[in-house]
Design an enzyme around this catalytic site. Structure first.
Site, PDB file in Angstrom:
ATOM      1  N   ASP A  60      43.465  37.879  46.491  1.00  0.00           N
ATOM      2  CA  ASP A  60      43.492  39.187  45.843  1.00  0.00           C
ATOM      3  C   ASP A  60      44.452  39.089  44.657  1.00  0.00           C
ATOM      4  OD1 ASP A  60      43.973  41.726  44.988  1.00  0.00           O
ATOM      5  OD2 ASP A  60      44.244  42.601  46.983  1.00  0.00           O
ATOM      6  N   LYS A  96      43.223  46.187  37.676  1.00  0.00           N
ATOM      7  CA  LYS A  96      44.414  46.510  36.890  1.00  0.00           C
ATOM      8  C   LYS A  96      44.458  45.911  35.467  1.00  0.00           C
ATOM      9  CE  LYS A  96      47.728  47.490  40.688  1.00  0.00           C
ATOM     10  NZ  LYS A  96      47.097  48.482  41.404  1.00  0.00           N
ATOM     11  N   TYR A 151      48.848  44.262  50.530  1.00  0.00           N
ATOM     12  CA  TYR A 151      48.059  45.471  50.284  1.00  0.00           C
ATOM     13  C   TYR A 151      46.815  45.101  49.491  1.00  0.00           C
ATOM     14  CZ  TYR A 151      46.762  50.126  48.580  1.00  0.00           C
ATOM     15  OH  TYR A 151      46.064  51.282  48.298  1.00  0.00           O
TER      16      TYR A 151
HETATM   17  C1  LIG Z   1      47.062  43.444  45.524  1.00  0.00           C
HETATM   18  C2  LIG Z   1      46.315  44.730  45.394  1.00  0.00           C
HETATM   19  N1  LIG Z   1      45.030  44.779  45.762  1.00  0.00           N
HETATM   20  C3  LIG Z   1      44.307  45.906  45.651  1.00  0.00           C
HETATM   21  C4  LIG Z   1      44.874  47.053  45.150  1.00  0.00           C
HETATM   22  C5  LIG Z   1      44.051  48.297  45.033  1.00  0.00           C
HETATM   23  O1  LIG Z   1      43.786  48.567  43.691  1.00  0.00           O
HETATM   24  P1  LIG Z   1      43.379  50.044  43.233  1.00  0.00           P
HETATM   25  O2  LIG Z   1      44.598  50.875  43.344  1.00  0.00           O
HETATM   26  O3  LIG Z   1      42.895  49.833  41.828  1.00  0.00           O
HETATM   27  O4  LIG Z   1      42.292  50.503  44.121  1.00  0.00           O
HETATM   28  C6  LIG Z   1      46.205  47.051  44.754  1.00  0.00           C
HETATM   29  C7  LIG Z   1      46.840  48.257  44.235  1.00  0.00           C
HETATM   30  O5  LIG Z   1      48.014  48.354  44.010  1.00  0.00           O
HETATM   31  C8  LIG Z   1      46.952  45.856  44.883  1.00  0.00           C
HETATM   32  O6  LIG Z   1      48.240  45.809  44.546  1.00  0.00           O
END
Ligand SMILES: Cc1ncc(COP(=O)(O)O)c(C=O)c1O
Length: 457
Positions: A268, A296, A166
């Site tokens: 990511d 985060k 994700y």
């Molecule tokens: C690995 C990863 N990338 C991107 C995101 C997206 O982050 P946001 O919810 O701050 O948009 C998340 C959210 O859980 C994530 O777990």
């Protein structure tokens, strides 16, 4: 010889769910009531569909240290922590003081402020792949901006994304996050399955899906799309589907394969980042991606995102090549929060404390699982950990389908009713903050033991 795992009695699971749901409802009438009210003004009664879970979401109005309280006054030790954004814990005194002061000096300038520079310098110091960085406001923005930059750098449109991973809610990456097994296609050549309606059909063709932990498949996919792919984006450790660790050598193979094909590699690190190691995932698996995305936990609980990497790529952000914009980018509140968190609060000792307690929790789980031959396993990395109700370690998304979600739900409810809050997503992981205590972990272990005793009675 390996012993066979015990078989979980389905009737016990149903009984636990029925009893614990009733208990949950009786403890949280205020949440139920306001959720009902919320459903008329907010679709599903929430502002992020992640929060809409059965029987209904808990509504919260206070959190301090490792603790969080729902509006009925129930206290929980928080292992959700904003999906790990709060590795710092809640309302850390240093942050409260700094942010209070900053609020009096203005919350938004939409002009640069010195803290942006200091935080950028700290990012360069902490995260090996980062030579230059840009800030944004969320993980979604970080991956969206990094992908645009990668496309511009490569002069190509296509992206390879890992099945089950994700990367936020923009169109390019909202593909095959958790596709149904019928739609997902062959395991070694997965279909691209949009995760939402409303994504233009021509976007789909630009996202190619590859299986995790399968370097041969990635090599083949990149050969089949020779000269078309700008970047491979992946979480180095998958955290959308419990926690799935890379096989030994897998990440290095991904690096070698992407180099061979002249394709950029984006890690990511939105969920991993400082929650797995002070310098992020590349400190544990020393592989050099071209770009990394963070969000985060680097912001101490305030909205933040960042993407950075090799200077040669980052310098394409200029007035004639790649635009990277945002009214709230580098706002003084988030910059200060990030700076205080990374430079003052996350000392090596603080990281050791959180990671040590998480390790201890993982080991306690493993001890209990082995004692009772339970069909589950635990994966723990840094301050994160996860119990997955599947006998063998899951290596890719297809294995996620074999996780027993009924038991996962029973476990979530059982823990919540005993003051332990997990993320709203029954396959999500715990985060132990730097403000958690030994007492918190002992209580957690005790409750998990109780759950197991009920399950196997
Ligand atoms: C690995 C990863 N990338 C991107 C995101 C997206 O982050 P946001 O919810 O701050 O948009 C998340 C959210 O859980 C994530 O777990």
């Amino acid at each position: 010889m390996l012993r066979e795992p015990i078989t979980i009695n389905r009737k016990h699971v149903e009984e636990i769910v029925a009893r614990e749901e009733a208990e949950f409802r009786s403890r949280t009438p205020g949440s139920q009531k306001i959720h009902k009210r919320a459903e008329s003004s907010l679709p599903m009664g929430v502002s992020s569909s992640f929060q809409a879970i059965p029987p209904y979401p808990l509504f919260v109005n206070r959190a301090v240290g490792s603790r969080i309280w729902d509006i009925d006054g129930n206290e929980y030790v928080d292992y959700h922590l904003g999906f790990g954004s709060l590795l710092v814990g809640h309302s850390h005194p240093l942050l409260v003081e700094a942010l209070r002061d900053q609020l009096g000096k203005g919350s938004l300038y939409s002009l640069p402020c010195p803290d942006t520079v200091y935080l950028a310098e700290e990012m360069v110091r902490r995260f090996a792949p980062i030579e230059q960085v840009r800030f944004c406001n969320s993980g979604t923005e970080a991956t969206m901006d990094a992908i645009r930059l990668a496309r511009a750098h490569a002069g190509r449109d296509k992206i390879v994304k890992i099945e089950g991973s994700y990367h936020g809610h923009h169109d390019t990456v909202m593909m095959s996050t958790k596709p149904s097994i019928e739609a997902a296609g062959p395991a070694e050549r997965p279909h691209t399955v949009p995760a939402s309606k409303g994504i233009p059909s021509d976007v789909k063709g630009n996202t190619i899906i590859a299986p995790y932990n399968d370097p041969e498949a990635l090599d083949r996919i990149l050969s089949e799309h020779k000269g078309e792919v700008a970047a491979v984006i992946t979480e180095a450790v998958l955290m959308n589907v419990g926690i799935m660790l890379p096989d030994e050598g897998y990440l290095q193979s991904v690096r070698d394969i992407t180099r061979k094909h002249g394709v950029l590699l984006i890690f990511d690190e939105v969920k991993t980042g400082v929650t797995v190691s002070p310098g992020g995932v590349t400190e544990i698996y020393p592989v050099e991606p071209d770009l990394i995305c963070l969000a985060k936990s680097i912001g101490g609980g305030l909205p933040i995102g960042a993407f950075g990497g090799r200077e040669e790529i980052m310098r394409r952000i200029n007035h004639s090549e790649v635009l990277h914009l945002g009214t709230f980018n580098g706002n003084p509140m988030s910059m200060l929060a990030g700076l205080v968190t990374l430079t003052q609060i996350f000392t090596p000792e603080a990281h050791e404390h959180a990671n040590g307690l998480s390790k201890q929790l993982g080991e306690s789980y493993v001890g209990i699982i082995e004692e009772f031959d339970l069909p589950m396993h635990v994966t723990q990395i840094g301050a994160k950990g996860c119990a997955m109700f599947r006998f063998e370690r899951a290596r890719n998304y297809r294995a996620w389908w074999e996780i027993d979600m009924d038991v996962s739900y029973a476990y979530w409810l059982f823990l919540a009713n005993r003051g332990i809050l997990f993320p709203p997503g029954f396959d999500d992981q715990w985060t132990v903050s730097i403000q958690h205590t030994q007492e918190d972990i002992d209580h957690h272990t005790h409750v998990f033991n109780q759950f197991v005793a009920e399950l196997i009675r």
